[in-house]
Motif scaffolding. Structure first.
Motif, PDB file in Angstrom:
ATOM      1  N   ASP A   1       0.827  -1.207   0.000  1.00 41.41           N
ATOM      2  CA  ASP A   1       0.000   0.000   0.000  1.00 41.41           C
ATOM      3  C   ASP A   1       0.858   1.253   0.000  1.00 41.41           C
ATOM      4  OD1 ASP A   1      -2.986  -0.930   0.573  1.00 41.41           O
ATOM      5  OD2 ASP A   1      -1.626  -2.218   1.697  1.00 41.41           O
TER       6      ASP A   1
ATOM      7  N   ASN B   1       4.350   2.962  -9.794  1.00 43.94           N
ATOM      8  CA  ASN B   1       3.581   4.090 -10.322  1.00 43.94           C
ATOM      9  C   ASN B   1       2.392   3.613 -11.145  1.00 43.94           C
ATOM     10  OD1 ASN B   1       4.828   7.181 -10.299  1.00 43.94           O
ATOM     11  ND2 ASN B   1       6.261   5.604  -9.650  1.00 43.94           N
ATOM     12  N   LYS B   2       2.584   2.568 -11.940  1.00 50.58           N
ATOM     13  CA  LYS B   2       1.503   2.025 -12.755  1.00 50.58           C
ATOM     14  C   LYS B   2       0.355   1.532 -11.873  1.00 50.58           C
ATOM     15  CE  LYS B   2       2.844  -0.236 -16.321  1.00 50.58           C
ATOM     16  NZ  LYS B   2       3.397  -1.306 -17.213  1.00 50.58           N
ATOM     17  N   CYS B   3       0.702   1.008 -10.699  1.00 48.04           N
ATOM     18  CA  CYS B   3      -0.311   0.498  -9.765  1.00 48.04           C
ATOM     19  C   CYS B   3      -0.793   1.565  -8.786  1.00 48.04           C
ATOM     20  CB  CYS B   3       0.246  -0.695  -8.998  1.00 48.04           C
ATOM     21  SG  CYS B   3       0.632  -2.115 -10.034  1.00 48.04           S
ATOM     22  N   LYS B   4      -0.313   2.809  -8.997  1.00 45.54           N
ATOM     23  CA  LYS B   4      -0.723   3.948  -8.154  1.00 45.54           C
ATOM     24  C   LYS B   4      -0.411   3.714  -6.669  1.00 45.54           C
ATOM     25  CE  LYS B   4      -4.441   5.496 -11.273  1.00 45.54           C
ATOM     26  NZ  LYS B   4      -3.413   5.837 -12.241  1.00 45.54           N
TER      27      LYS B   4
ATOM     28  N   PRO C   1       1.940   4.767  -3.629  1.00 44.69           N
ATOM     29  CA  PRO C   1       2.844   5.866  -3.272  1.00 44.69           C
ATOM     30  C   PRO C   1       4.238   5.364  -2.903  1.00 44.69           C
ATOM     31  CG  PRO C   1       1.195   5.513  -1.553  1.00 44.69           C
ATOM     32  CD  PRO C   1       0.794   4.668  -2.722  1.00 44.69           C
TER      33      PRO C   1
ATOM     34  N   GLN D   1       9.337   9.825 -10.370  1.00 47.08           N
ATOM     35  CA  GLN D   1       8.372   8.779 -10.042  1.00 47.08           C
ATOM     36  C   GLN D   1       8.158   8.616  -8.537  1.00 47.08           C
ATOM     37  OE1 GLN D   1       8.076   5.300 -12.588  1.00 47.08           O
ATOM     38  NE2 GLN D   1       9.949   5.929 -13.636  1.00 47.08           N
TER      39      GLN D   1
ATOM     40  N   ASN E   1       6.745   9.917  -5.017  1.00 48.22           N
ATOM     41  CA  ASN E   1       5.756  10.867  -4.497  1.00 48.22           C
ATOM     42  C   ASN E   1       6.426  11.938  -3.656  1.00 48.22           C
ATOM     43  OD1 ASN E   1       4.283   8.219  -4.997  1.00 48.22           O
ATOM     44  ND2 ASN E   1       2.570   9.636  -4.688  1.00 48.22           N
TER      45      ASN E   1
ATOM     46  N   LYS F   1      -3.917  10.329   2.211  1.00 47.93           N
ATOM     47  CA  LYS F   1      -4.458  10.462   0.850  1.00 47.93           C
ATOM     48  C   LYS F   1      -5.026   9.141   0.359  1.00 47.93           C
ATOM     49  CE  LYS F   1      -1.400  14.244  -0.576  1.00 47.93           C
ATOM     50  NZ  LYS F   1      -0.323  14.647  -1.482  1.00 47.93           N
TER      51      LYS F   1
END
Length: 423
Positions: A131, A149-152, A154, A182, A184, A423
């Protein structure tokens, strides 16, 4: 596309070379064997984790080696305390980190990091399903960052440090600059790193400081008494040689043989090799003893040199010392001086490979640490401090105050983490 191809090709070549030398090199063998059947273990652990709690969240921390782990450890432990509902996955690139910390109780799962190929990155992220992900200091793996990043998911880098000569800041470094975008958030150790990132339009960066200061403060607060060392000290001043290599002992052994001032020495080798320690002992003209033999010694107070033939004790040894020489700087690079500094003592090291370590430069400038070229220079500096207790105490206070003035990075990092987690 071409740069992606070349990057991936370099990874495959690197792995191939390690496999070739593994039969002849212990570290390469551990690196290769540690990754055998790794994905089967990952899947098995993930299935058990999901059976226990399908809602359990995962935080992934990655460290290259043992040094980066020590920087990451305060954040791992702060994260666990603040977010107890998360399972913690810890990975290492190097055997020198994994083999020593594979039983670390602060993480739920500990693995070698699969090599950074597109296939491995995709499978690892899918199986572990983090996560949030953390990369400590110098870790910038292209395929893992792309997949996260592709899987969003952080991604945070902390205790990072940057220098102008790194490829990120060269005109041809666009491929690597893209990696930094890339993350966060990137938390850096010093102001110059922050300015360098700003110069290439990295705005999601914060000056947090170096978590190693928090770690060594923890060591002081949780130091372990070592009765054998207290008995060996017996009211004498102690000079510790920490993380010693052969090139360091080439300087220290003549000093030990020449000094007749009542100071005792403790030698903690960087790596424990019985044959090497025996060679060093045979070169001494004073009485020495192995820590492992102290139970059989009745007159420990009469010995002049104590050799530490185990791993994990050094950080607590410094509490007994008045002086320290930290090894590595006559070779590839200076080892950790902050553990010695936090206990307060003048610190010596070789004058060849310390300049890239900010804390070494700072303490030299402040007057708490002293780079030396040879035995004669070390002897002169040591005897000057030995003869002037006020001067020695001042150097010791400079070192301990330097650590105290720089604690707090973990708290700053956790403030950023909190904003990302929410977030």
């Amino acid at each position: 596309m071409l740069l992606d191809f070349l990057y991936n090709l370099s990874i495959y070549i690197y792995v191939g070379l390690l496999k070739l030398i593994a039969p002849f090199n212990k570290k390469a063998k551990l690196w290769v064997e540690g990754r055998n059947n790794l994905f089967n273990k990952l899947k098995s652990d993930a299935e058990r984790r999901q059976l226990r709690s399908r809602s359990a969240k995962v935080a992934w921390f990655h460290c290259a080696s043992l040094g980066e782990f020590e920087q990451g450890r305060p954040v791992i432990e702060a994260f666990r305390k603040q977010y107890p509902e998360y399972k913690i996955v810890l990975t290492f690139f190097s055997p020198s980190g994994y083999e020593i910390r594979k039983n670390y109780s602060g993480a739920d799962y500990i693995y070698y990091l699969p090599t950074d190929t597109p296939e491995n990155a995709k499978d690892f992220v899918k199986i572990v399903d983090p996560d949030i992900a953390f990369f400590v200091k110098y870790e910038f793996w292209k395929n893992y960052l792309t997949q996260l990043n592709k899987c969003k998911i952080p991604v945070i880098s902390f205790s990072a440090i940057f220098r102008p000569n790194q490829i990120f800041f060269k005109f041809y470094g666009g491929f690597y600059r893209d990696l930094l975008h890339q993350f966060n958030h990137i938390l850096v150790q010093n102001e110059s790193s922050l300015e360098l990132l700003k110069s290439i339009d990295i705005d999601n960066a914060t000056l947090a400081g170096d978590t190693r200061f928090d770690r060594v403060k923890q060591i002081v607060d949780n130091k372990k008494d070592i009765p054998v060392v207290a008995q060996f000290k017996d009211g004498h001043q102690i000079f510790i040689i920490g993380s010693a290599w052969q090139t360091d002992m080439d300087v220290l052994i003549p000093l030990i043989n020449e000094l007749k001032d009542g100071t005792k020495f403790i030698v903690a080798p960087h790596e424990i090799h019985d044959a090497e320690i025996e060679i060093w002992r045979n070169q001494l003209t004073v009485k020495s003893v192995l820590f492992s033999d102290t139970d059989e010694v009745k007159d420990l107070e009469s010995y002049d040199v104590l050799f530490i033939d185990n791993i994990g004790m050094l950080s607590s040894l410094y509490q007994y010392a008045e002086y320290a020489f930290i090894g590595g700087s006559f070779g590839k690079g200076l080892h950790n001086i902050l553990e010695a500094a936090t206990f307060g003592m003048p610190i010596f090291f070789g004058n060849q490979s310390y300049q890239k370590f900010q804390e070494a430069n700072d303490l030299v400038q402040l007057g708490g640490a002293f780079p030396v070229e040879n035995m004669e220079e070390l002897k002169t500096l040591y005897q000057g401090l030995k003869a002037n207790e006020k001067k020695r105490t001042k150097a010791a206070e400079i070192c301990s105050n330097y650590v105290l003035d720089n604690v707090g990075a973990t708290q700053k990092i956790m403030e950023v983490v909190e904003s990302v987690v929410k977030k």
